[in-house]
Scaffold this motif. Structure first.
Motif, PDB file in Angstrom:
ATOM      1  N   SER A  89       0.824  -1.201   0.000  1.00 39.63           N
ATOM      2  CA  SER A  89       0.000   0.000   0.000  1.00 39.63           C
ATOM      3  C   SER A  89       0.867   1.263   0.000  1.00 39.63           C
ATOM      4  O   SER A  89       1.929   1.313   0.621  1.00 39.63           O
ATOM      5  CB  SER A  89      -0.897   0.000   1.236  1.00 39.63           C
ATOM      6  N   VAL A  90       0.391   2.293  -0.684  1.00 35.78           N
ATOM      7  CA  VAL A  90       1.099   3.574  -0.721  1.00 35.78           C
ATOM      8  C   VAL A  90       1.161   4.178   0.676  1.00 35.78           C
ATOM      9  O   VAL A  90       2.177   4.775   1.063  1.00 35.78           O
ATOM     10  CB  VAL A  90       0.382   4.535  -1.694  1.00 35.78           C
ATOM     11  N   PHE A  91       0.119   4.006   1.463  1.00 33.75           N
ATOM     12  CA  PHE A  91       0.104   4.545   2.822  1.00 33.75           C
ATOM     13  C   PHE A  91       1.148   3.853   3.699  1.00 33.75           C
ATOM     14  O   PHE A  91       1.803   4.483   4.521  1.00 33.75           O
ATOM     15  CB  PHE A  91      -1.288   4.396   3.434  1.00 33.75           C
ATOM     16  N   TYR A  92       1.309   2.548   3.502  1.00 30.65           N
ATOM     17  CA  TYR A  92       2.319   1.806   4.260  1.00 30.65           C
ATOM     18  C   TYR A  92       3.716   2.294   3.878  1.00 30.65           C
ATOM     19  O   TYR A  92       4.567   2.504   4.736  1.00 30.65           O
ATOM     20  CB  TYR A  92       2.169   0.309   3.981  1.00 30.65           C
ATOM     21  N   GLN A  93       3.952   2.484   2.586  1.00 32.84           N
ATOM     22  CA  GLN A  93       5.253   2.973   2.120  1.00 32.84           C
ATOM     23  C   GLN A  93       5.526   4.376   2.663  1.00 32.84           C
ATOM     24  O   GLN A  93       6.648   4.675   3.107  1.00 32.84           O
ATOM     25  CB  GLN A  93       5.300   2.977   0.596  1.00 32.84           C
ATOM     26  N   ALA A  94       4.502   5.233   2.646  1.00 32.93           N
ATOM     27  CA  ALA A  94       4.667   6.595   3.167  1.00 32.93           C
ATOM     28  C   ALA A  94       4.980   6.557   4.666  1.00 32.93           C
ATOM     29  O   ALA A  94       5.816   7.327   5.152  1.00 32.93           O
ATOM     30  CB  ALA A  94       3.410   7.414   2.902  1.00 32.93           C
ATOM     31  N   GLY A  95       4.335   5.659   5.388  1.00 34.55           N
ATOM     32  CA  GLY A  95       4.612   5.517   6.816  1.00 34.55           C
ATOM     33  C   GLY A  95       6.036   5.079   7.079  1.00 34.55           C
ATOM     34  O   GLY A  95       6.700   5.592   7.989  1.00 34.55           O
ATOM     35  N   LEU A  96       6.538   4.150   6.268  1.00 33.59           N
ATOM     36  CA  LEU A  96       7.928   3.704   6.428  1.00 33.59           C
ATOM     37  C   LEU A  96       8.904   4.840   6.157  1.00 33.59           C
ATOM     38  O   LEU A  96       9.894   5.008   6.872  1.00 33.59           O
ATOM     39  CB  LEU A  96       8.213   2.530   5.496  1.00 33.59           C
ATOM     40  N   VAL A  97       8.641   5.637   5.120  1.00 33.46           N
ATOM     41  CA  VAL A  97       9.515   6.767   4.796  1.00 33.46           C
ATOM     42  C   VAL A  97       9.481   7.786   5.933  1.00 33.46           C
ATOM     43  O   VAL A  97      10.524   8.305   6.348  1.00 33.46           O
ATOM     44  CB  VAL A  97       9.100   7.409   3.455  1.00 33.46           C
TER      45      VAL A  97
END
Length: 127
Positions: A73-81
């Motif tokens: 998910s894009v939201f998961y990737q954004a959270g990791l960043v």
């Protein structure tokens, strides 16, 4: 606590397992599942097939193969960043704060020292 042994039998009609005392072998009773009359006879093969233990071969077969790739998910990737950025910025902010405080103290002590020194070699308070 009694040492009475219990056996397992299968219902002749519904096939469900019935646990009973060994002294009751050969008796005809009503099945607790289907209420039909059944004879209590020890079922050795049914008990061995019902074990929940996984064999090494079954475990190995379950772990073999490649899982299909799934998009994250894009939201998961954004959270990791976001977490990675804060893991870098927070220690830097702490270091900058400590360095600024140290510089402030050095400048302050240098300014006070310069202000307290009077012409002619006199000084206040032994500074």
């Amino acid at each position: 606590m009694s040492d009475e042994r219990f056996l397992v039998a299968s219902c002749e009609h519904c096939g469900q397992h019935i646990e009973f005392p060994a002294s009751g072998a050969g008796l005809s009773v009503a099945c607790p599942h289907c209420a039909m009359e059944t004879v209590l006879v020890e079922d050795v093969s049914g008990v061995q097939e019902q074990t929940d233990e996984v064999t090494a071969g079954e475990l190995k077969a379950a772990l073999e193969g490649v899982l299909p790739w799934r998009r994250i998910s894009v939201f998961y990737q954004a959270g990791l960043v976001l977490v990675a950025v804060f893991m870098v910025l927070l220690p830097l902010a702490y270091l900058i704060r400590r360095v600024r405080r140290l510089l402030y103290l050095l400048v302050r002590s240098a300014c006070l020292g310069a202000l307290l020194r009077l012409p002619g070699g006199y000084s206040f308070g032994g500074l």
